[in-house]
Motif scaffolding. Structure first.
Motif, PDB file in Angstrom:
ATOM      1  N   ARG A 344     -21.951 -15.505  16.618  1.00 46.90           N
ATOM      2  CA  ARG A 344     -22.994 -14.889  16.091  1.00 46.90           C
ATOM      3  C   ARG A 344     -24.257 -15.449  16.495  1.00 46.90           C
ATOM      4  NH1 ARG A 344     -21.360 -15.771  11.302  1.00 46.90           N
ATOM      5  NH2 ARG A 344     -20.100 -13.746  11.205  1.00 46.90           N
ATOM      6  N   ASN A 345     -24.167 -16.763  16.443  1.00 49.88           N
ATOM      7  CA  ASN A 345     -25.720 -17.444  16.647  1.00 49.88           C
ATOM      8  C   ASN A 345     -26.010 -17.336  18.141  1.00 49.88           C
ATOM      9  OD1 ASN A 345     -26.991 -19.069  14.199  1.00 49.88           O
ATOM     10  ND2 ASN A 345     -24.642 -19.291  14.171  1.00 49.88           N
ATOM     11  N   LEU A 346     -25.242 -17.195  19.241  1.00 44.26           N
ATOM     12  CA  LEU A 346     -25.432 -17.158  20.527  1.00 44.26           C
ATOM     13  C   LEU A 346     -25.969 -15.831  20.701  1.00 44.26           C
ATOM     14  CD1 LEU A 346     -22.466 -18.981  22.054  1.00 44.26           C
ATOM     15  CD2 LEU A 346     -24.672 -19.609  22.100  1.00 44.26           C
ATOM     16  N   ILE A 347     -25.196 -14.714  20.203  1.00 46.46           N
ATOM     17  CA  ILE A 347     -25.934 -13.427  20.426  1.00 46.46           C
ATOM     18  C   ILE A 347     -27.318 -12.950  19.483  1.00 46.46           C
ATOM     19  CG2 ILE A 347     -25.455 -10.933  19.700  1.00 46.46           C
ATOM     20  CD1 ILE A 347     -22.340 -11.682  19.755  1.00 46.46           C
ATOM     21  N   GLU A 348     -27.317 -13.577  18.488  1.00 47.32           N
ATOM     22  CA  GLU A 348     -28.723 -13.410  17.900  1.00 47.32           C
ATOM     23  C   GLU A 348     -29.801 -14.093  18.530  1.00 47.32           C
ATOM     24  OE1 GLU A 348     -28.643 -15.129  13.884  1.00 47.32           O
ATOM     25  OE2 GLU A 348     -27.475 -13.453  13.039  1.00 47.32           O
ATOM     26  N   ASN A 349     -29.386 -15.325  19.348  1.00 48.34           N
ATOM     27  CA  ASN A 349     -30.524 -16.107  20.017  1.00 48.34           C
ATOM     28  C   ASN A 349     -30.704 -15.293  21.181  1.00 48.34           C
ATOM     29  OD1 ASN A 349     -31.881 -18.843  20.749  1.00 48.34           O
ATOM     30  ND2 ASN A 349     -30.536 -18.275  22.407  1.00 48.34           N
ATOM     31  N   ALA A 350     -29.786 -14.601  21.750  1.00 48.89           N
ATOM     32  CA  ALA A 350     -29.842 -13.839  23.186  1.00 48.89           C
ATOM     33  C   ALA A 350     -30.772 -12.624  22.635  1.00 48.89           C
ATOM     34  CB  ALA A 350     -28.496 -13.574  23.662  1.00 48.89           C
ATOM     35  N   LEU A 351     -30.442 -11.935  21.566  1.00 49.35           N
ATOM     36  CA  LEU A 351     -31.149 -10.700  21.471  1.00 49.35           C
ATOM     37  C   LEU A 351     -32.465 -10.914  21.137  1.00 49.35           C
ATOM     38  CD1 LEU A 351     -28.382  -8.868  19.372  1.00 49.35           C
ATOM     39  CD2 LEU A 351     -29.266  -8.159  21.651  1.00 49.35           C
ATOM     40  N   ARG A 352     -32.900 -11.950  20.293  1.00 48.18           N
ATOM     41  CA  ARG A 352     -34.058 -12.301  19.743  1.00 48.18           C
ATOM     42  C   ARG A 352     -35.124 -12.825  20.589  1.00 48.18           C
ATOM     43  NH1 ARG A 352     -32.714 -15.349  15.618  1.00 48.18           N
ATOM     44  NH2 ARG A 352     -32.907 -13.349  14.137  1.00 48.18           N
ATOM     45  N   HIS A 353     -34.455 -13.493  21.681  1.00 46.13           N
ATOM     46  CA  HIS A 353     -35.489 -14.273  22.727  1.00 46.13           C
ATOM     47  C   HIS A 353     -35.441 -13.504  24.061  1.00 46.13           C
ATOM     48  CE1 HIS A 353     -36.511 -17.462  20.084  1.00 46.13           C
ATOM     49  NE2 HIS A 353     -34.916 -17.498  19.760  1.00 46.13           N
ATOM     50  N   GLY A 354     -34.650 -12.555  24.077  1.00 43.08           N
ATOM     51  CA  GLY A 354     -34.404 -11.746  25.577  1.00 43.08           C
ATOM     52  C   GLY A 354     -35.266 -10.649  25.579  1.00 43.08           C
ATOM     53  N   THR A 355     -35.358  -9.910  26.737  1.00 41.47           N
ATOM     54  CA  THR A 355     -36.071  -8.805  27.151  1.00 41.47           C
ATOM     55  C   THR A 355     -35.605  -7.755  26.246  1.00 41.47           C
ATOM     56  OG1 THR A 355     -36.806  -9.834  29.160  1.00 41.47           O
ATOM     57  CG2 THR A 355     -37.418  -7.302  28.892  1.00 41.47           C
ATOM     58  N   ASP A 356     -36.398  -6.860  25.574  1.00 39.64           N
ATOM     59  CA  ASP A 356     -35.904  -5.805  24.862  1.00 39.64           C
ATOM     60  C   ASP A 356     -35.121  -4.714  25.526  1.00 39.64           C
ATOM     61  OD1 ASP A 356     -36.755  -7.115  22.423  1.00 39.64           O
ATOM     62  OD2 ASP A 356     -38.800  -5.978  22.525  1.00 39.64           O
ATOM     63  N   ASP A 357     -35.518  -4.475  26.671  1.00 38.69           N
ATOM     64  CA  ASP A 357     -34.816  -3.416  27.363  1.00 38.69           C
ATOM     65  C   ASP A 357     -34.025  -3.844  28.312  1.00 38.69           C
ATOM     66  OD1 ASP A 357     -36.622  -4.681  29.167  1.00 38.69           O
ATOM     67  OD2 ASP A 357     -37.621  -2.803  30.001  1.00 38.69           O
TER      68      ASP A 357
END
Length: 442
Positions: A344-357
């Protein structure tokens, strides 16, 4: 260089060396005693020989007619003569000698008692008022040879006894320590999450307190972990309830009031409460991760857990998660709750700090390699090393508590898993990658 020593090898080596050394000392002592006793026997033989031959020699010399000259005793047949003798008068004139006697080994004048030369041991005896003397000589080499043969006879059995004793000592030690080895193996093979008591029957008296102390420590640790889990669950419930109630009342207030200023302030308070709820959730996850409960006593399949967590976030960010998991089960002793928190923390980190598109790639291989990869700006190496610390964020403008990767780090440390962080991601010119090597149970 390893400094570890084995009790089995240490006892076996030193006991064998000790027994061998004691045997060698025993052989040496036996050789010294045998030499002393044999010298006494040889000296007695010299004395007895002289006293037996002297009366016969005196009779022979006195019965001669005229001037008694030198006579040599003839040998009945050829033989090795260890004892040689000669008979002389007081002035040293030879009157009688054995067939193999060499006068050069005797002194110029006869004398009584024992004496030694470089090569012989000599005994002298007199008769007829010290006018006739007999001297019997024995080579010292003969005595040395006898002592050497006796010592070798004592030493030769050691050639067979030392290997037998070596095998016997090692067998006895191995048999005596077999339950100690079983205790060591039972502790060594168990995982970090196995806190069941160690049970080995009929341990040696010296090791019984060790097992009892280990079991007491395991029991205290198990109770501490259970208390931590209970506290985490209760705290999560107690914190979520008032925060949810406050948010519900605040949202109701927003709908009932017509004042724009109050609505704006209520929105700010609502956002603060949501941030507090997320932070409390992360802190509780961090407490759980640092509580030492990353491993379980039973094996779990990680694939359905990963699918479930990914599906939860797929509703929040539709189309952004690309999941690649094997068809077969990936079994591990990693605690299912800990694994869910980690993912959960890895996915949240990837979604929050990655490019939105751009999508976030999540993959799990049959051998337990978990990768979470996103696209985005490259993180500098010096900043990448700080991500494992608490409250560190790559971008202060994004929402987040800054402890997501710290939670992941705590779980991986507790489970003995290696966490690798890369930027840019492997095979990309940008982005961020988190890779974990989870131990798989066959």
């Amino acid at each position: 260089m390893s400094t570890k020593t084995s009790l089995h090898k240490t006892l076996g080596t030193w006991l064998t060396l000790g027994v061998t050394l004691l045997w060698l000392l025993g052989v040496i002592a036996s050789g010294v005693v045998a030499r002393h006793e044999m010298n006494e026997v040889f000296d007695s033989a010299l004395e007895e020989t002289a006293q037996r031959i002297l009366p016969l020699a005196v009779t022979d010399i006195l019965n001669r007619e005229g001037d008694p000259g030198l006579e040599r005793v003839l040998a009945l047949k050829e033989h090795n003569e260890y004892l040689t003798y000669l008979v002389r008068n007081k002035s040293g004139k030879l009157l009688l000698q054995s067939h193999d006697a060499d006068p050069q080994i005797f002194g110029a004048f006869p004398r009584e008692g024992f004496s030694d030369t470089l090569t012989h041991r000599i005994y002298g005896e007199s008769a007829i008022s010290e006018t006739l003397y007999i001297e019997v000589a024995e080579p010292l080499d003969h005595r040395r040879e006898a002592v050497l043969d006796t010592s070798l006879a004592l030493l030769l059995p050691l050639i067979f006894l030392i290997p037998i004793s070596l095998v016997g000592v090692w067998w006895v030690i191995k048999r005596s320590l077999r339950r100690v080895v079983r205790l060591q193996q039972s502790i060594e093979v168990r995982g970090g999450g196995d806190l069941s008591p160690v049970a080995v029957e009929r341990l040696p008296e010296e090791f019984e307190p060790i097992m009892i102390s280990v079991n007491r420590l395991l029991e205290r640790l198990r109770r501490a972990i259970e208390a931590e889990r209970s506290f985490t669950a209760n705290s999560a419930h107690e914190l979520r309830t008032p925060l949810a109630t406050s948010l519900a009342k605040l949202q109701r207030l927003k709908t009932e009031t017509q004042d724009a200023g109050v609505k704006a302030q209520a929105s700010e308070i609502e956002e603060s409460l949501r941030t507090l709820a997320r932070l409390s959730e992360k802190l509780l996850e961090l407490a759980k991760a640092e509580g030492g409960s990353a491993l379980s006593e039973q094996v779990d399949n990680l694939v359905p857990i990963l699918r479930m967590v990914a599906s939860d976030y797929d509703h929040q960010a539709p189309g952004r998660l690309l999941l690649n998991v094997p068809d077969d089960a990936v079994r591990s002793l990693l605690d299912r709750d800990a694994f869910a928190i980690l993912v959960r923390n890895l996915i949240e980190n990837a979604l929050r700090h990655g490019t939105d598109d751009q999508p976030v790639n999540i993959s799990l291989t049959d051998d337990g390699i978990l990768r979470v990869v996103n696209r985005g700006e490259v993180v500098l190496p010096e900043k990448l090393a700080l991500f494992r610390n608490r409250f560190v964020r790559s971008n202060t403008k994004t929402q987040g508590s800054g402890i997501g990767l710290a939670i992941v780090e705590a779980i991986t440390n507790g489970a003995g898993i290696t966490l690798n962080l890369r930027s840019p991601a492997a095979g990309q010119s940008d982005g961020f990658e988190a890779e974990l090597n989870i131990v798989v149970v066959e």
